[in-house]
Design a protein around this motif. Structure first.
Motif, PDB file in Angstrom:
ATOM      1  N   MET A 108       0.728  -1.079  -0.102  1.00  0.00           N
ATOM      2  CA  MET A 108       0.107  -0.162  -0.171  1.00  0.00           C
ATOM      3  C   MET A 108       0.909   1.259  -0.149  1.00  0.00           C
ATOM      4  O   MET A 108       0.578   2.084  -0.804  1.00  0.00           O
ATOM      5  N   LEU A 109       1.677   1.253   0.863  1.00  0.00           N
ATOM      6  CA  LEU A 109       2.768   2.340   0.868  1.00  0.00           C
ATOM      7  C   LEU A 109       3.482   2.752  -0.631  1.00  0.00           C
ATOM      8  O   LEU A 109       3.676   3.779  -0.938  1.00  0.00           O
ATOM      9  N   ALA A 110       3.997   1.286  -0.967  1.00  0.00           N
ATOM     10  CA  ALA A 110       4.533   1.491  -2.462  1.00  0.00           C
ATOM     11  C   ALA A 110       3.876   2.208  -3.714  1.00  0.00           C
ATOM     12  O   ALA A 110       4.134   3.129  -4.095  1.00  0.00           O
ATOM     13  N   GLU A 111       2.518   1.817  -3.450  1.00  0.00           N
ATOM     14  CA  GLU A 111       1.529   2.227  -4.510  1.00  0.00           C
ATOM     15  C   GLU A 111       1.089   3.669  -4.232  1.00  0.00           C
ATOM     16  O   GLU A 111       1.046   4.425  -5.324  1.00  0.00           O
ATOM     17  N   ARG A 112       0.758   3.872  -3.044  1.00  0.00           N
ATOM     18  CA  ARG A 112      -0.070   5.067  -2.824  1.00  0.00           C
ATOM     19  C   ARG A 112       0.787   6.283  -2.278  1.00  0.00           C
ATOM     20  O   ARG A 112       0.358   7.326  -2.469  1.00  0.00           O
TER      21      ARG A 112
END
Length: 405
Positions: free
Chosen positions: A392-396
């Motif tokens: 989630m951190l990588a994408e958002r």
């Protein structure tokens, strides 16, 4: 003080602080400093709150009684809307109140944490005004307990893969399925349940959120025995459980949006309440190193210093993130730092204690660390599995290419 609470006029927060202290001092004794000295008091190294049966129900009754006192004095829902009995204050006032309350011997509020920190905020954010009054206000008034019916045997890390289904029948929905790792279910009044209502839609879009009365026909709760010996989690079986459409939170198919909002609150709660406990753990680790002759070992001291630095960084990071909106994906950083640091604390304790970590010799501050490290495994999952949060951190946040879905 003014920056923390969101007011330019420091007099407002000062008046609030004095009123809160007056309320607390009139009802509770001051809390004794939590001992970090070696051999003083109980070790208290279990990470998960583990009681069951009558003791669990007594704790719940005490927590509800205190929450009713909070509500009567105006401290029960500080961030809640005025229209629903809340105080309508910025989140900083809630943090300030909790800091003040930590100075007093407050009843254990674990039985209410999910309702006050996850379920209530989700209903307030996504429910109708009537649903807020019907379901959420009772949680803050100290009249009800809530649990969270999200995870399933085949849908933990991949929460959007839930298979519990709800089928529309007139004005009702009929829910069938199984939930797992549910806290508080044995004494909860209602559960916030994520279920699949459209099996043909993409998995994130076919979900809907419902409030399920836990005493409804077809609801069965089964305690789970944990590795640490406790039974603080349960399985919940839902067999043809009928709920009115008025129990639906958000539109059909929007359950994932409600769930992510609720989980953001859970991650925030997981990250917020551990700093004092970790500071105590550091002192106990230093005492363990001294008593096992390892404090003179430069490598042991270096590992202790590295852990000290990590815990301080985690605290500063969490304080910085207080200004981020509740739903911000960045909140996942707090939870990831916490779960990693809990594991590192346990691993250093195991290294320092040696064989006494796995064989109980009766020595204070040795074998008790075993429960810490076993509990740390659970925190890699609680509040969102580490791998999912990193994705989630990588994408958002970092803007990396999204995982194929």
């Amino acid at each position: 003080m003014s920056g923390e609470c969101g007011y330019s006029d420091t007099s407002h927060s000062r008046v609030f602080e004095l009123r809160a202290l007056e309320f607390l001092a009139a009802r509770l004794p001051r809390r004794a400093a939590r001992a970090g000295e070696w051999g003083v008091g109980t070790e208290d190294l279990a990470l998960f709150h583990e009681t069951s049966g009558e003791e669990e129900r007594q704790e719940c009754a005490a927590a509800l009684a205190w929450q009713r006192e909070r509500w009567a004095a105006g401290f029960g829902w500080l961030t809640g809307p005025l229209a629903h009995g809340g105080a309508g204050l910025p989140a900083g006032y809630d943090r300030l109140y909790r800091q003040l309350e930590d100075r007093f011997e407050v009843p254990d509020m674990n039985p209410l944490r999910i309702g006050l920190g996850t379920v209530g905020p989700a209903i307030a954010a996504y429910g109708t005004p009537e649903q807020v009054d019907r379901f959420a206000v009772g949680l803050y008034r100290g009249e009800r307990v809530a649990c969270q019916l999200f995870s399933e045997p085949d849908a933990g890390s991949d929460l959007a893969g839930v298979r519990t289904r709800a089928v529309r029948e007139g004005a009702d929905w009929v829910i069938t399925g199984q939930k797992v790792w549910t806290s508080n279910a044995t004494f909860a009044d209602l559960g916030l349940a994520l279920v699949r209502t459209d099996p043909d839609a993409p998995k994130h879009r076919g979900l809907t959120m419902f409030v399920v009365p836990m005493d409804a026909p077809g609801v069965r709760v089964v305690p789970l025995r944990q590795l640490t010996g406790g039974t603080s989690f349960t399985e919940v079986f839902l067999t043809d459980v009928r709920v009115s459409d008025e129990h639906r939170i958000g539109a059909p198919g929007e359950g994932w949006r409600v769930a992510t909002g609720a989980l953001a609150g859970e991650r925030r709660a997981v990250g917020d309440r551990w700093h004092e406990r970790n500071a105590r753990a550091l002192e106990l680790l230093r005492g363990l190193a001294e008593r096992t002759g390892r404090w003179e070992d430069p490598l042991a001291r270096q590992e202790w210093a590295r852990l000290y630095s990590r815990l301080r960084i985690a605290r500063f990071q969490q304080e910085r993130m207080q200004q981020v909106a509740l739903g911000g994906a960045e909140r996942a950083v707090d939870k990831l730092l916490l779960s990693t640091n809990l594991r590192l604390v346990g691993e250093l304790a195991a290294e320092l204690a040696g064989p006494a970590f796995t064989a109980d010799t009766g020595e204070w501050g040795h074998y008790g660390w075993n429960r810490w490290l076993m509990g740390a495994l659970g925190y890699r999952i609680a509040g969102g599995t580490e791998e999912i949060l990193k994705t989630m951190l990588a994408e958002r946040v970092l803007g990396l290419p999204k995982e194929p879905r």
